[in-house]
Scaffold this active site. Structure first.
Site, PDB file in Angstrom:
ATOM      1  N   HIS A  61       4.714 100.245  22.589  1.00 11.99           N
ATOM      2  CA  HIS A  61       4.569 100.570  21.092  1.00 11.99           C
ATOM      3  C   HIS A  61       3.760  99.934  20.360  1.00 11.99           C
ATOM      4  CE1 HIS A  61       8.141  98.121  21.017  1.00 11.99           C
ATOM      5  NE2 HIS A  61       8.109  98.042  19.866  1.00 11.99           N
ATOM      6  N   ASP A  65       4.350  92.514  18.095  1.00 12.05           N
ATOM      7  CA  ASP A  65       4.495  91.617  19.150  1.00 12.05           C
ATOM      8  C   ASP A  65       4.282  92.264  20.547  1.00 12.05           C
ATOM      9  OD1 ASP A  65       6.755  93.100  18.304  1.00 12.05           O
ATOM     10  OD2 ASP A  65       8.207  91.869  19.645  1.00 12.05           O
ATOM     11  N   HIS A  66       3.721  93.514  20.694  1.00 11.75           N
ATOM     12  CA  HIS A  66       3.490  94.280  21.720  1.00 11.75           C
ATOM     13  C   HIS A  66       2.262  94.673  21.970  1.00 11.75           C
ATOM     14  CE1 HIS A  66       7.894  95.033  22.726  1.00 11.75           C
ATOM     15  NE2 HIS A  66       7.882  94.825  21.264  1.00 11.75           N
TER      16      HIS A  66
HETATM   17 ZN    ZN Z   1       9.414  96.538  18.431  1.00 13.74          ZN
END
Ligand code: ZN
Length: 265
Positions: A61, A65-66
């Site tokens: 997503h 942080d991803h």
């Molecule tokens: Zn998240």
């Protein structure tokens, strides 16, 4: 499938200890989640690749942080295939060429393949990746062992959708979840069912608070989360707001200006 955890070296107030990304080695080396582009993360990916060429990055997503490490991965490894479910307001923030994927897509990875499963709730674009042979789910932020998952109502979070996503993953009867935060989850059904029970209990508390005359998330938090640390109050208010919006969607609660009431009150 031999998925290797690679720490993203991004500890912080929202990420806790920091994120885990997962590398599936083989014919098509595939990284799940991009981290934040920390030098130490890139070095670790390099080490695990052991001379092989990173083929693609699947992103669960669009949260920072991803996804935000995507340009750094492109620059370091020359990888150009970045796949995620589109979230138009958000994706342009991370300037790589995103290849759109959607629910049910079968994606070659390593020596095997994964199935994308749309699991909105924590974010509108959230995907889990399902490996049927090993009954493994790369679960992103759907579950974090030992803590509940943030449902940011003002940023596309949706509690009803989240609960449906939990049910959907339980129905796969997975053997383990490989999350983006915290340890591997070896008893998925128990942990995911625990989340659902927790939300049911919280919803009952929110309803009771409304019936007792509380009209705002602030008032409900003060009643329901007694003795909460000051720094956690905003998160609790967000969580209560997610419950109120769910009740509103279901036609059980409503609001006039910012005063919430139960429909049957
Ligand atoms: Zn998240």
């Amino acid at each position: 499938m031999n998925a290797r955890p690679i720490f993203a070296f991004n500890p912080g107030p929202i990420t806790g200890d920091g994120n885990w990304t997962w590398l599936i080695p083989g014919r098509l080396p595939t990284l799940i989640d991009a981290g934040t582009g920390e030098r130490a993360h890139l070095d670790e990916v390099d080490k695990v690749l052991a001379g092989t060429q990173l083929g693609q990055v699947l992103v669960t997503h669009g949260h920072v942080d991803h996804a935000s490490g995507a340009p750094a991965l492109r620059d370091r490894f020359g990888v150009t295939r970045f796949l995620k479910l589109p979230w138009s307001e958000r994706d342009a923030t991370w300037p790589v060429d995103w290849t759109p994927i959607t629910d049910g897509d079968v994606i070659a990875a390593g020596e095997t393949h994964l199935v994308a499963i749309h699991t909105p709730g924590h974010s509108p674009d959230h995907l889990c990746f399902w490996h049927e042979e090993s009954r493994t789910v790369f679960c992103g932020d759907l579950a974090i062992k030992g803590t509940s998952v943030w449902i940011p109502a003002r940023l596309g979070g949706n509690l009803a959708a989240y609960l449906a996503s939990l049910e959907r993953i339980i129905a796969l009867n997975p053997a383990r979840l490989l999350p983006a935060h915290g340890p591997v989850i070896d008893e998925p059904a128990r942990v995911l069912r625990g989340y659902i029970d927790h939300r049911v209990e919280r919803e009952e508390q929110v309803i009771a608070a409304l019936r007792a005359g509380d009209r705002t998330p602030e008032a409900i938090v003060a009643r329901v989360y007694r003795g909460l640390k000051e720094s956690l109050v905003p998160l609790a208010q967000e969580s209560v707001m997610a419950h109120l919006l769910k009740l509103e969607q279901e036609g059980r609660a409503t609001r006039a200006q910012d005063a919430w009431i139960m429909m049957d009150a």
